[in-house]
Design an enzyme around this catalytic site. Sequence first.
Site, PDB file in Angstrom:
ATOM      1  N   GLU A  51       0.641  -0.912  -0.269  1.00  0.00           N
ATOM      2  CA  GLU A  51       0.048   0.145   0.684  1.00  0.00           C
ATOM      3  C   GLU A  51       1.002   1.027  -0.686  1.00  0.00           C
ATOM      4  OE1 GLU A  51      -3.426   0.954   2.151  1.00  0.00           O
ATOM      5  OE2 GLU A  51      -4.733  -2.224   2.015  1.00  0.00           O
TER       6      GLU A  51
ATOM      7  N   HIS B 268      -2.224  -1.547  10.318  1.00  0.00           N
ATOM      8  CA  HIS B 268      -1.708  -2.656  10.592  1.00  0.00           C
ATOM      9  C   HIS B 268      -0.629  -2.799  11.347  1.00  0.00           C
ATOM     10  CE1 HIS B 268      -3.229  -5.010   7.014  1.00  0.00           C
ATOM     11  NE2 HIS B 268      -4.086  -3.483   6.742  1.00  0.00           N
TER      12      HIS B 268
END
Length: 660
Positions: free
Chosen positions: A367, A644
């Site tokens: 990402e 995360h």
Amino acid sequence: MVLYTSPFPNSFLSVLHSFSWGLIFPCYWLADRLVGSFVPTTYEKRQRADDPCYFHALCIIITTPIYLALLVASLPFALIGFLLWSPLQSARRPYIYSRLKDKNHANGATLLTEWKAAGSGKSFCFGSANVCLLPDSLARFNNVFNTQARAKEIGRRIRNGASRPQIKIYIDSPTNTSISAASFSSLVSPQAGDNRTVNAGIKRTTSMEYKGDNCGSNNGEENREDKGGSGEPHEGEENTCIVRINGEENGHMSDTETDTVNGRARASGPAEPSLEGEAEISKTPNHKQKEGDSGSLDSCSASRESLVKVRVGDGTVDQSTVNNKLLYKASIMKKTSVRKKKHTDETFDHEISAFFPANLDFLCLQEVFDKRAAEKLKEQLHHYFEYIVYDVGVYSCHGCCSFKFVNSGLLFASRYPVMDAAYHCYPNGRGMDSLASKGALFLKVQVGSTPQDQRIVGYISCTHLQAIAGDTTVRCEQLDMLQDWLSEFRKSTSSSSTANPEELVAFDVLCGDLNFDNCSSEDKLEQQHSLFTHYKDPCRVGPGEDKPWAIGTLLDPEGLYDDEVCTPDNLQKVLESEEGRKGYLVYPTSKNHSSSQKGRKASLKGNGRRIDYMLYTEEGLYLEWKVEVEEFSFITQLAGLTDHLPVAMRLMVSTGEDDP
């Protein structure tokens, strides 16, 4: 295979691409700011709680018409730019390979000689993280913002954690045989000229502060040059401090030993002032230095259990190798460790760490969609990693079935030279995921050579699968394609034959955000995929069952800025307890319960959704070598910067040459 160091084959196309993007960018930036102003994060909501209710509404009323007017004015230029930009993507290369230009700080060639010196083998450390570097308006839907500042801070924190010295404590005790029975974070180190072994019976210690050249080297080129001139190891080189501890039965230390250790701590004097860093003051909450925030750039303080690696051993420890410039501030506590290794049948160490592992060799990120953020992140990572592959993916309609607005978001960084690289795009993306060129990046790296000048190589693959919940079939198809591509890449890049091997394969690692966990009932098909028969998951017992110590890697976005978890230290402490995990991790879904976490804590399954994986295989490696997991870590150093948890794995490649 030729590695692409620029996105286009010639400078004319590069200039034309820059011109077309220059026409598009104002429209893109204004649209991003306009949408972002209507999507506040929980941090911004808390900041505005003390302001009058009408103040924010007034700002929106004033700025929205301005953004809209400028957006409309920029649309014609953006349209012209798009008509130029789109056809150019057919000539664009699938990635950009960047190598550190400053040869004074490059040490990739030096690392290749370490294998010969290692004799019986060598360990390699791999890290993976989803950093959520989307355009700011999209990142806000995950409750993170200020993408450009976050990218810079993420790079700083990673290199700050990876470049610290690796400290090992050898414990001599007849009863304490567990590798991680005590994960220490404070000790006393010899001062300059004092090469004595530190001996103390320590069961539990806290609050370690490290001041050394590795911290300084991260904060400026001047410090880096001074360090290089003094003949000390360069940033990123292995720098191990070894301390021997003789423990008493039950791990308790006597009053005499306590006084001795505390006396040495007092003798060491006060800690040196923190070195001035190059960090800019940011408006985002993620970059504020707080007490105990060991993950921030300018703080070299280490949380408990994060700086020191524990090993069981015996024999004499030579302290002459310890860097004399290191200064440790220790605080000893007689307290039972909460980091005991409860599962004695496990063959490797595992922990929740507030730092990335020392001497991190390879890093795979997902990402990293925003191109400006990728450049900022690359600049920071180049202070530690010599080789970086970024801007991976395709744009427009080139190479995939649907139009792609952003790249794959994959980024790879390495201390070892990259020999080959390849990228493949998943053609079956759905929904919002179809707008990104999600795929897989495959790399071949050289990690050493034998005395017979045979190359020793390793394979690393990084991927990001379909994210939308319920798209089980799509993810399974992507796993099928991933397996085929892995096999094709190995065959196409291998220059060896079984009879006359020119290369010896040391490891084959696969990592990334797979967007399914091993406990959710909806993910049963992915859990049973054939990929897991070829690649081993250190955290997995079998389909539907994780090992008891494995925890989830997906954080609840709503709690990212809570005081309890907004720093690496605090997040580490919370995740060490079951109740803490229930409050701040996203848990596996079950058909018998609603998707909301509220009201169902008693029935939560597992220790959270673990969707970020580190896998390895023993297939296709050199037959006489053995690969074993040495350590596995869940990392909290990026607390407040992403939703995360990064993961890391250290593999030991044993050649058996020195075995009796």
